[in-house]
Scaffold this motif. Structure first.
Motif, PDB file in Angstrom:
ATOM      1  N   TYR A 167       0.825  -1.202   0.000  1.00 32.86           N
ATOM      2  CA  TYR A 167       0.000   0.000   0.000  1.00 32.86           C
ATOM      3  C   TYR A 167       0.864   1.259   0.000  1.00 32.86           C
ATOM      4  O   TYR A 167       1.858   1.344   0.727  1.00 32.86           O
ATOM      5  CB  TYR A 167      -0.960  -0.007   1.194  1.00 32.86           C
ATOM      6  CG  TYR A 167      -2.037  -1.044   1.033  1.00 32.86           C
ATOM      7  CD1 TYR A 167      -3.301  -0.692   0.553  1.00 32.86           C
ATOM      8  CD2 TYR A 167      -1.787  -2.382   1.322  1.00 32.86           C
ATOM      9  CE1 TYR A 167      -4.282  -1.646   0.375  1.00 32.86           C
ATOM     10  CE2 TYR A 167      -2.763  -3.346   1.135  1.00 32.86           C
ATOM     11  CZ  TYR A 167      -4.010  -2.973   0.665  1.00 32.86           C
ATOM     12  OH  TYR A 167      -4.982  -3.933   0.484  1.00 32.86           O
ATOM     13  N   ASP A 168       0.460   2.217  -0.814  1.00 32.59           N
ATOM     14  CA  ASP A 168       1.263   3.407  -1.046  1.00 32.59           C
ATOM     15  C   ASP A 168       0.884   4.604  -0.182  1.00 32.59           C
ATOM     16  O   ASP A 168       1.713   5.481   0.066  1.00 32.59           O
ATOM     17  CB  ASP A 168       1.157   3.814  -2.520  1.00 32.59           C
ATOM     18  CG  ASP A 168       1.525   2.681  -3.457  1.00 32.59           C
ATOM     19  OD1 ASP A 168       2.650   2.162  -3.346  1.00 32.59           O
ATOM     20  OD2 ASP A 168       0.679   2.313  -4.309  1.00 32.59           O
ATOM     21  N   TYR A 169      -0.343   4.642   0.246  1.00 30.04           N
ATOM     22  CA  TYR A 169      -0.842   5.784   0.994  1.00 30.04           C
ATOM     23  C   TYR A 169      -1.515   5.337   2.276  1.00 30.04           C
ATOM     24  O   TYR A 169      -2.182   4.308   2.326  1.00 30.04           O
ATOM     25  CB  TYR A 169      -1.829   6.591   0.141  1.00 30.04           C
ATOM     26  CG  TYR A 169      -1.277   6.944  -1.215  1.00 30.04           C
ATOM     27  CD1 TYR A 169      -0.437   8.037  -1.377  1.00 30.04           C
ATOM     28  CD2 TYR A 169      -1.591   6.176  -2.331  1.00 30.04           C
ATOM     29  CE1 TYR A 169       0.084   8.355  -2.622  1.00 30.04           C
ATOM     30  CE2 TYR A 169      -1.078   6.485  -3.574  1.00 30.04           C
ATOM     31  CZ  TYR A 169      -0.242   7.575  -3.711  1.00 30.04           C
ATOM     32  OH  TYR A 169       0.273   7.887  -4.943  1.00 30.04           O
ATOM     33  N   TRP A 170      -1.349   6.156   3.302  1.00 37.45           N
ATOM     34  CA  TRP A 170      -1.889   5.821   4.619  1.00 37.45           C
ATOM     35  C   TRP A 170      -2.463   7.039   5.315  1.00 37.45           C
ATOM     36  O   TRP A 170      -1.980   8.157   5.126  1.00 37.45           O
ATOM     37  CB  TRP A 170      -0.789   5.244   5.516  1.00 37.45           C
ATOM     38  CG  TRP A 170      -0.258   3.939   5.042  1.00 37.45           C
ATOM     39  CD1 TRP A 170       0.721   3.735   4.124  1.00 37.45           C
ATOM     40  CD2 TRP A 170      -0.692   2.646   5.464  1.00 37.45           C
ATOM     41  NE1 TRP A 170       0.929   2.389   3.954  1.00 37.45           N
ATOM     42  CE2 TRP A 170       0.081   1.703   4.757  1.00 37.45           C
ATOM     43  CE3 TRP A 170      -1.660   2.199   6.377  1.00 37.45           C
ATOM     44  CZ2 TRP A 170      -0.087   0.321   4.939  1.00 37.45           C
ATOM     45  CZ3 TRP A 170      -1.826   0.840   6.554  1.00 37.45           C
ATOM     46  CH2 TRP A 170      -1.040  -0.081   5.836  1.00 37.45           C
ATOM     47  N   GLY A 171      -3.474   6.790   6.124  1.00 37.35           N
ATOM     48  CA  GLY A 171      -3.998   7.829   6.976  1.00 37.35           C
ATOM     49  C   GLY A 171      -3.247   7.834   8.294  1.00 37.35           C
ATOM     50  O   GLY A 171      -2.344   7.028   8.519  1.00 37.35           O
ATOM     51  N   GLN A 172      -3.624   8.734   9.170  1.00 36.94           N
ATOM     52  CA  GLN A 172      -2.956   8.861  10.462  1.00 36.94           C
ATOM     53  C   GLN A 172      -3.484   7.888  11.500  1.00 36.94           C
ATOM     54  O   GLN A 172      -2.863   7.689  12.546  1.00 36.94           O
ATOM     55  CB  GLN A 172      -3.101  10.290  10.983  1.00 36.94           C
ATOM     56  CG  GLN A 172      -2.388  11.324  10.124  1.00 36.94           C
ATOM     57  CD  GLN A 172      -0.900  11.076  10.063  1.00 36.94           C
ATOM     58  OE1 GLN A 172      -0.220  11.020  11.093  1.00 36.94           O
ATOM     59  NE2 GLN A 172      -0.375  10.926   8.849  1.00 36.94           N
ATOM     60  N   GLY A 173      -4.618   7.277  11.218  1.00 37.22           N
ATOM     61  CA  GLY A 173      -5.188   6.308  12.127  1.00 37.22           C
ATOM     62  C   GLY A 173      -6.293   6.880  12.992  1.00 37.22           C
ATOM     63  O   GLY A 173      -6.317   8.070  13.292  1.00 37.22           O
ATOM     64  N   THR A 174      -7.207   6.012  13.388  1.00 37.97           N
ATOM     65  CA  THR A 174      -8.274   6.388  14.301  1.00 37.97           C
ATOM     66  C   THR A 174      -8.381   5.301  15.366  1.00 37.97           C
ATOM     67  O   THR A 174      -8.334   4.113  15.068  1.00 37.97           O
ATOM     68  CB  THR A 174      -9.617   6.580  13.554  1.00 37.97           C
ATOM     69  OG1 THR A 174     -10.613   7.056  14.462  1.00 37.97           O
ATOM     70  CG2 THR A 174     -10.102   5.280  12.916  1.00 37.97           C
ATOM     71  N   GLN A 175      -8.492   5.713  16.600  1.00 31.20           N
ATOM     72  CA  GLN A 175      -8.458   4.777  17.714  1.00 31.20           C
ATOM     73  C   GLN A 175      -9.813   4.160  17.991  1.00 31.20           C
ATOM     74  O   GLN A 175     -10.810   4.871  18.148  1.00 31.20           O
ATOM     75  CB  GLN A 175      -7.950   5.481  18.977  1.00 31.20           C
ATOM     76  CG  GLN A 175      -7.868   4.576  20.207  1.00 31.20           C
ATOM     77  CD  GLN A 175      -6.833   3.489  20.072  1.00 31.20           C
ATOM     78  OE1 GLN A 175      -5.753   3.724  19.509  1.00 31.20           O
ATOM     79  NE2 GLN A 175      -7.144   2.294  20.567  1.00 31.20           N
TER      80      GLN A 175
END
Length: 124
Positions: free
Chosen positions: A111-119
């Motif tokens: 995967y080339d792109y990622w978000g910052q994450g959600t808890q």
């Protein structure tokens, strides 16, 4: 700046449901495959789900199969993860990811792109 942005994570009780959403930044294209990964403290990042461009192909991790459902909205380059019957073991930071090919993958390295994450926290 992040090219993907997750939302929807929060504290829930075991057995409850939750929907996570992920949207691409304006002007971002070629997100043919989108997916979700999660990572709990002290553990490796784990594959959760992936979906093809047209939504005709999906894939799920073994621990979430039957409880989680992934869908996408191509008009917004958005992807959603509907989670039911949440368990304490589901507690983790959930990351949205995207890749510019048509092939589904369970590997985070593809995967080339990622978000910052959600808890997401599942606790009584």
């Amino acid at each position: 700046q992040a090219q993907l942005a997750e939302s929807g994570g929060r504290l829930v009780k075991p057995g409850e449901s939750l929907r996570l959403s992920c949207e691409a930044s304006p002007g971002i294209y070629n997100f043919y495959v989108m997916g979700w990964f999660r990572q709990a403290p002290g553990k490796e990042r784990e594959f959760v789900a992936a979906i093809s461009w047209g939504g005709g192909s999906t894939d799920y991790g073994e621990t979430v199969k039957g409880r989680f459902s992934i869908r996408r909205d191509n008009t917004k380059e958005a992807v959603h993860l509907q989670m039911i019957d949440l368990k304490p073991e589901d507690t983790a930071t959930y990351y949205c990811a995207a890749r510019g090919t048509y092939s589904l993958s369970r590997s985070r390295h593809d995967y080339d792109y990622w978000g910052q994450g959600t808890q997401v926290t599942v606790s009584s």
